[in-house]
Design a protein around this motif. Structure first.
Motif, PDB file in Angstrom:
ATOM      1  N   CYS A  45       0.814  -1.289   0.066  1.00 29.86           N
ATOM      2  CA  CYS A  45      -0.068  -0.025   0.067  1.00 29.86           C
ATOM      3  C   CYS A  45       0.872   1.428   0.118  1.00 29.86           C
ATOM      4  O   CYS A  45       0.696   2.174  -0.878  1.00 29.86           O
ATOM      5  CB  CYS A  45      -0.799  -0.105   1.119  1.00 29.86           C
ATOM      6  N   MET A  46       1.764   1.340   0.670  1.00 27.54           N
ATOM      7  CA  MET A  46       2.618   2.383   0.855  1.00 27.54           C
ATOM      8  C   MET A  46       3.571   2.526  -0.450  1.00 27.54           C
ATOM      9  O   MET A  46       3.830   3.777  -0.813  1.00 27.54           O
ATOM     10  CB  MET A  46       3.765   2.223   2.016  1.00 27.54           C
ATOM     11  N   ALA A  47       4.038   1.587  -0.911  1.00 22.02           N
ATOM     12  CA  ALA A  47       5.100   1.586  -2.155  1.00 22.02           C
ATOM     13  C   ALA A  47       3.901   2.140  -3.288  1.00 22.02           C
ATOM     14  O   ALA A  47       4.386   2.951  -4.084  1.00 22.02           O
ATOM     15  CB  ALA A  47       5.397  -0.007  -2.539  1.00 22.02           C
ATOM     16  N   PHE A  48       2.926   1.732  -3.298  1.00 26.37           N
ATOM     17  CA  PHE A  48       1.818   2.079  -4.387  1.00 26.37           C
ATOM     18  C   PHE A  48       1.527   3.425  -4.223  1.00 26.37           C
ATOM     19  O   PHE A  48       1.659   4.469  -5.023  1.00 26.37           O
ATOM     20  CB  PHE A  48       0.351   1.302  -4.235  1.00 26.37           C
ATOM     21  N   ARG A  49       1.545   4.065  -2.862  1.00 23.84           N
ATOM     22  CA  ARG A  49       1.161   5.478  -2.758  1.00 23.84           C
ATOM     23  C   ARG A  49       2.278   6.219  -3.140  1.00 23.84           C
ATOM     24  O   ARG A  49       2.264   7.382  -3.747  1.00 23.84           O
ATOM     25  CB  ARG A  49       1.096   5.806  -1.310  1.00 23.84           C
ATOM     26  N   ARG A  50       3.692   5.881  -2.817  1.00 21.59           N
ATOM     27  CA  ARG A  50       4.731   6.650  -3.265  1.00 21.59           C
ATOM     28  C   ARG A  50       4.661   6.717  -4.667  1.00 21.59           C
ATOM     29  O   ARG A  50       5.253   7.596  -5.335  1.00 21.59           O
ATOM     30  CB  ARG A  50       6.028   5.920  -2.863  1.00 21.59           C
ATOM     31  N   CYS A  51       4.582   5.538  -5.540  1.00 16.88           N
ATOM     32  CA  CYS A  51       4.574   5.336  -7.028  1.00 16.88           C
ATOM     33  C   CYS A  51       3.474   6.464  -7.548  1.00 16.88           C
ATOM     34  O   CYS A  51       3.530   7.220  -8.491  1.00 16.88           O
ATOM     35  CB  CYS A  51       4.212   4.064  -7.477  1.00 16.88           C
ATOM     36  N   VAL A  52       2.391   6.328  -6.966  1.00 17.11           N
ATOM     37  CA  VAL A  52       1.061   7.137  -7.614  1.00 17.11           C
ATOM     38  C   VAL A  52       1.295   8.451  -7.165  1.00 17.11           C
ATOM     39  O   VAL A  52       1.050   9.510  -8.057  1.00 17.11           O
ATOM     40  CB  VAL A  52      -0.277   6.957  -6.843  1.00 17.11           C
ATOM     41  N   SER A  53       2.004   9.118  -6.344  1.00 21.52           N
ATOM     42  CA  SER A  53       2.119  10.484  -5.917  1.00 21.52           C
ATOM     43  C   SER A  53       3.671  10.964  -6.319  1.00 21.52           C
ATOM     44  O   SER A  53       4.102  12.113  -5.975  1.00 21.52           O
ATOM     45  CB  SER A  53       2.060  10.699  -4.348  1.00 21.52           C
ATOM     46  N   CYS A  54       4.117  10.273  -7.353  1.00 20.64           N
ATOM     47  CA  CYS A  54       5.356  10.402  -7.713  1.00 20.64           C
ATOM     48  C   CYS A  54       6.682  10.890  -6.656  1.00 20.64           C
ATOM     49  O   CYS A  54       7.221  11.775  -6.848  1.00 20.64           O
ATOM     50  CB  CYS A  54       5.402  11.837  -8.806  1.00 20.64           C
ATOM     51  N   ASP A  55       6.365   9.899  -5.667  1.00 19.50           N
ATOM     52  CA  ASP A  55       7.254  10.239  -4.411  1.00 19.50           C
ATOM     53  C   ASP A  55       8.530   9.133  -4.305  1.00 19.50           C
ATOM     54  O   ASP A  55       8.883   8.935  -3.139  1.00 19.50           O
ATOM     55  CB  ASP A  55       6.411  10.316  -3.282  1.00 19.50           C
ATOM     56  N   CYS A 102      -5.754   6.267   6.532  1.00 23.69           N
ATOM     57  CA  CYS A 102      -6.863   5.321   6.721  1.00 23.69           C
ATOM     58  C   CYS A 102      -6.185   4.072   6.192  1.00 23.69           C
ATOM     59  O   CYS A 102      -6.459   3.040   7.080  1.00 23.69           O
ATOM     60  CB  CYS A 102      -8.169   5.740   5.979  1.00 23.69           C
ATOM     61  N   CYS A 103      -5.311   4.048   5.016  1.00 21.63           N
ATOM     62  CA  CYS A 103      -5.062   2.847   4.705  1.00 21.63           C
ATOM     63  C   CYS A 103      -3.675   2.333   5.193  1.00 21.63           C
ATOM     64  O   CYS A 103      -3.454   1.140   5.410  1.00 21.63           O
ATOM     65  CB  CYS A 103      -4.905   2.605   3.205  1.00 21.63           C
ATOM     66  N   CYS A 104      -2.858   3.439   5.550  1.00 25.96           N
ATOM     67  CA  CYS A 104      -1.533   2.923   5.988  1.00 25.96           C
ATOM     68  C   CYS A 104      -1.092   3.676   7.101  1.00 25.96           C
ATOM     69  O   CYS A 104       0.152   3.458   7.705  1.00 25.96           O
ATOM     70  CB  CYS A 104      -0.597   3.549   4.724  1.00 25.96           C
ATOM     71  N   GLY A 105      -1.981   4.600   7.765  1.00 27.73           N
ATOM     72  CA  GLY A 105      -1.544   5.061   9.208  1.00 27.73           C
ATOM     73  C   GLY A 105      -0.269   6.074   9.099  1.00 27.73           C
ATOM     74  O   GLY A 105       0.360   6.247   9.806  1.00 27.73           O
TER      75      GLY A 105
END
Length: 140
Positions: A45-55, A102-105
């Motif tokens: 979930c966190m890896a996906f968030r980083r990828c989607v947000s260009c982080d 909510c998903c990753c805290g």
């Protein structure tokens, strides 16, 4: 051509970073490090968030029982900040609200204190997964 999976890439990067950290250590035996948080162990979930947000080039934090380290790219230059836990004066949790909370805290942890190489009275570990749990472990 052989294509490497992201897990294989992480494993190689982790191995290189650990060997680099150990080889720069004056102690020749491998230390018994108690990791509280390590960006290399983030959830999907966190890896996906980083990828989607260009982080993907964003800040990476490692928190152990001995020190806190932050790696961050600033203007095409890699900066590394660290502090020994003995020099920490205060720790502050700054939760982020929204889907990531909510998903990753996800949250930020601000570390107050100074080492000899620091100019500012604090630095922030950004986008820490399960930030509430990590904050409680730091305060133990």
């Amino acid at each position: 051509k052989q294509i490497m999976s992201s897990q294989e890439h992480r494993a190689i990067v982790s191995t290189v970073e650990v060997k680099t950290e150990l080889s720069s250590s004056p102690n020749t035996s491998a230390p018994n490090i108690n990791y509280i948080y390590d960006y290399r162990n983030e959830s999907a979930c966190m890896a996906f968030r980083r990828c989607v947000s260009c982080d993907c080039w964003g800040q990476k934090s490692t928190i152990t029982s001995e020190h806190i380290g932050v790696r961050e790219w600033e203007r095409c230059k890699l900066t590394i900040k660290s502090i020994d836990v003995d020099n920490i004066k205060d720790v502050q949790l700054r939760e982020q609200f929204g889907v990531c909370m909510c998903c990753c805290g996800t949250g930020n942890i601000r570390i107050y204190g100074r080492d000899s190489d620091q100019e500012n009275p604090y630095f922030t570990c950004k986008n820490i997964e399960n930030a509430g749990d990590v904050f409680l472990k730091i305060n133990k």
